[in-house]
Design an enzyme around this catalytic site. Structure first.
Site, PDB file in Angstrom:
ATOM      1  CB  CYS A   5     -53.896  -0.360 -66.569  1.00 47.19           C
ATOM      2  SG  CYS A   5     -52.356  -0.980 -65.937  1.00 47.19           S
ATOM      3  N   GLY A  32     -52.629   5.695 -67.819  1.00 42.89           N
ATOM      4  CA  GLY A  32     -51.327   5.041 -67.786  1.00 42.89           C
ATOM      5  C   GLY A  32     -50.459   5.571 -68.905  1.00 42.89           C
ATOM      6  CG  ASN A 106     -57.665  -0.536 -64.458  1.00 46.77           C
ATOM      7  OD1 ASN A 106     -58.686   0.135 -64.480  1.00 46.77           O
ATOM      8  ND2 ASN A 106     -56.652  -0.221 -63.683  1.00 46.77           N
ATOM      9  N   GLY A 107     -55.925  -3.003 -62.482  1.00 45.15           N
ATOM     10  CA  GLY A 107     -56.203  -3.336 -61.082  1.00 45.15           C
ATOM     11  C   GLY A 107     -54.996  -3.965 -60.428  1.00 45.15           C
ATOM     12  CB  CYS A 239     -61.375   3.038 -56.777  1.00 43.11           C
ATOM     13  SG  CYS A 239     -60.158   4.307 -56.395  1.00 43.11           S
ATOM     14  CE1 TYR A 245     -54.735  13.558 -60.277  1.00 42.05           C
ATOM     15  CE2 TYR A 245     -54.460  11.195 -60.047  1.00 42.05           C
ATOM     16  CZ  TYR A 245     -53.973  12.421 -60.433  1.00 42.05           C
ATOM     17  OH  TYR A 245     -52.730  12.510 -60.980  1.00 42.05           O
ATOM     18  CB  SER A 286     -57.462  16.588 -61.393  1.00 45.00           C
ATOM     19  OG  SER A 286     -56.465  17.171 -60.594  1.00 45.00           O
ATOM     20  CG  ASP A 348     -54.598  20.143 -55.862  1.00 43.01           C
ATOM     21  OD1 ASP A 348     -55.082  19.599 -56.877  1.00 43.01           O
ATOM     22  OD2 ASP A 348     -53.374  20.214 -55.655  1.00 43.01           O
ATOM     23  CG  ASP A 349     -56.288  16.053 -57.321  1.00 37.98           C
ATOM     24  OD1 ASP A 349     -55.550  15.342 -56.627  1.00 37.98           O
ATOM     25  OD2 ASP A 349     -55.885  16.679 -58.319  1.00 37.98           O
ATOM     26  CB  CYS A 385     -54.134   2.289 -52.816  1.00 41.11           C
ATOM     27  SG  CYS A 385     -55.219   1.405 -53.952  1.00 41.11           S
ATOM     28  CB  CYS A 439     -56.527   5.516 -49.401  1.00 45.45           C
ATOM     29  SG  CYS A 439     -57.775   6.127 -50.509  1.00 45.45           S
TER      30      CYS A 439
HETATM   31  S1  SF4 Z   1     -57.662   2.364 -51.230  1.00 40.93           S
HETATM   32 FE1  SF4 Z   1     -58.220   4.421 -52.050  1.00 40.93          FE
HETATM   33  S2  SF4 Z   1     -57.199   4.578 -54.032  1.00 40.93           S
HETATM   34 FE2  SF4 Z   1     -57.190   2.399 -53.451  1.00 40.93          FE
HETATM   35  S3  SF4 Z   1     -59.029   1.505 -54.381  1.00 40.93           S
HETATM   36 FE3  SF4 Z   1     -59.610   2.131 -52.328  1.00 40.93          FE
HETATM   37  S4  SF4 Z   1     -60.378   4.242 -52.570  1.00 40.93           S
HETATM   38 FE4  SF4 Z   1     -59.236   3.746 -54.419  1.00 40.93          FE
END
Ligand code: SF4
Length: 473
Positions: A5, A32, A106-107, A239, A245, A286, A348-349, A385, A439
């Protein structure tokens, strides 16, 4: 991969706050694209207008002109928690009389379920399936008397990622969760104040960037100006995908403009994974900056070999089967005259499920490319995530169950190189310990909800359940 978001808020008695919010949401559309909404207050009542669709589809001159007042908040949504349906559009308005708030979030709140059950037992009713309504009711349930105290109470109970715009009849609040997973910044406009997910939204409405709202900070904006309240914070966890990205390259997060950070990711890929080729190309949009970075560092000429239809995916008209079968061709058009017979590096990202990259490789080969060497800014994504990014289950993540050579073969590239975690940190040029990189590593900044672990395990094939282990601290 989708971010969850974009949020915005404005306190500006001299401005058309709904119109300002509209244009700010327009600048945050990339965060979003499922629904958009604006809430305003004139001090007597809170009004909200929110619908499914893009910002330009949701609002008209007529709807904006009815949103009057001195304060507004706005929201662009991509659903992560709570299904995609009209009752889940934001901002949402919760409460009664003077004890009413409008909220945009957002979150993702990882302990939303137990809080929902607790609040339901206390008699609070829910009209959406969003964690945002849990936050709102938690604020309203606080025994504290003033709004800052109520928000603080909620912050002490919430776990997860949240950047919030909250509006009462007379206040605007910007709230950033203690982990600082999602960005939020403060700006000034014509005697008033704004808050936004990204600084690019401020630029587009002529607001001056003042500063980022710190993790664990509540910014309270009233007719008396801006007051700041800070909660104690432990580990920070911005993050890192905001840099790779999600956020726009003209935004600033943690004092770092994203465009040069993305260029440095490309340069890092050129250092870590050099290859003898004729051309370098960044996948639009991106990875354009990263492609430029690779080209500069390697001294290999840059080319624009794929043109992107920027508006595809920004429509709610469903393609018929014949159009759907075109797949990635609907999005990208290669330039065979530039590519025929060439060996190219394609930057690429990220590779998430591995569904798009093979199609891009195939498209390039059909355009006559002799060798395709993929270079990826994000290290292999092996864990899902839980903080607001609609990524995939672990089972769907290609790097969770394939080695890098296996991924290379799957996508059909001649070679594949991912930027290392150290290379990514070097490119972002900020301390490693302020980031969430769960992640890539499985090292989540907070314990994730047990049900989520269970869900993940249930979606794993039997033989793969054992190695799945979310590290928590
Ligand atoms: S798990 Fe990856 S996508 Fe999710 S908040 Fe952490 S760094 Fe960002």
């Amino acid at each position: 991969m989708h971010e969850s978001c974009g949020v915005f808020g404005v306190y500006a008695p001299n401005e058309d706050v709904a119109r300002l919010t509209f244009f700010a949401l327009f600048a945050l559309q990339h965060r979003g694209q499922e629904s958009a909404g604006i809430a305003t207050t004139d001090g007597k009542r809170l009004q909200v207008y929110a619908k499914m669709g893009l910002v330009s589809q949701v609002f008209s001159e007529d709807s904006l002109s009815q949103l009057t007042g001195d304060i507004a908040i706005g929201h662009n949504r991509y659903s992560t928690r709570g299904s995609s349906r009209v009752t889940n559009v934001q901002p949402i308005v919760v409460g009664k009389g003077s004890n009413t708030i409008a909220i945009a979030h957002n979150g993702n709140i990882v302990n939303a379920k137990p809080l929902y059950e607790e609040l339901s037992d206390l008699g609070y009713t829910f009209h959406t399936s969003t964690d945002t309504e849990v936050i709102a009711n938690l604020v309203l349930s606080s025994p504290e008397k003033d709004w800052v105290g109520k928000i603080r109470y909620a912050m002490h109970r919430l776990q997860g990622a949240y950047s919030l715009a909250i509006m009462t009849h007379h206040h605007l609040f910007g709230v950033r969760g203690p982990l600082g997973v999602r960005p939020l910044c403060l700006g000034a406009i014509n005697g008033g104040w704004v808050i936004a997910s990204e600084s690019c939204a401020l630029d587009h409405i002529g607001a001056n960037f003042i500063r980022e709202i710190e993790p664990g900070e509540i910014v309270s904006i009233t007719e008396n100006g801006v007051d700041s309240y800070r909660e104690e914070v432990g580990r920070r966890a911005t993050c890192i995908f905001e840099y790779i990205y999600f956020a726009r390259p003209d935004s600033v997060i943690n004092g770092r403009l994203l465009y040069p950070a993305r260029q440095a990711m490309g340069a890092g890929l050129a250092e870590e994974h050099p290859v003898d080729v004729d051309l370098v190309m960044g996948v639009p949009d991106s990875a354009i900056a990263a492609g430029i970075g690779y080209s500069h560092r390697s001294d290999i000429p840059l080319c624009e070999g794929l043109l992107k239809n920027r508006y595809v995916g920004r429509t709610f008209i469903e393609p018929d089967q014949r159009i759907r079968d075109l797949g990635v061709k609907l999005k990208f058009n290669p330039l065979p005259q530039m590519l025929d017979g060439k060996r190219i590096v394609v930057v690429d990202d990220s590779i998430v499920r591995g569904t798009t990259t093979p199609k891009v490789v195939e498209l390039l080969r059909r355009a006559g490319v002799k060798e395709v060497h993929m270079r990826i800014c994000a290290p292999p994504i092996r864990y899902p995530c839980f903080f607001g990014v609609d990524m995939a289950t672990r089972r769907e993540l290609i790097a969770a169950h394939k080695t890098i050579p296996e991924v290379r073969d799957f996508i059909g590239a001649d070679s594949l190189g991912y930027l290392s975690i150290d290379g990514l940190i070097k490119a972002v040029a900020l301390p490693k310990d302020i980031f969430c990189m769960a992640c890539f590593t499985g090292d989540y900044p907070i314990p994730v909800q047990l049900e989520m672990d269970k869900l993940e395990l249930e979606t794993m094939p039997a033989g793969q359940q054992e190695p799945f282990g979310i590290k928590q601290r």
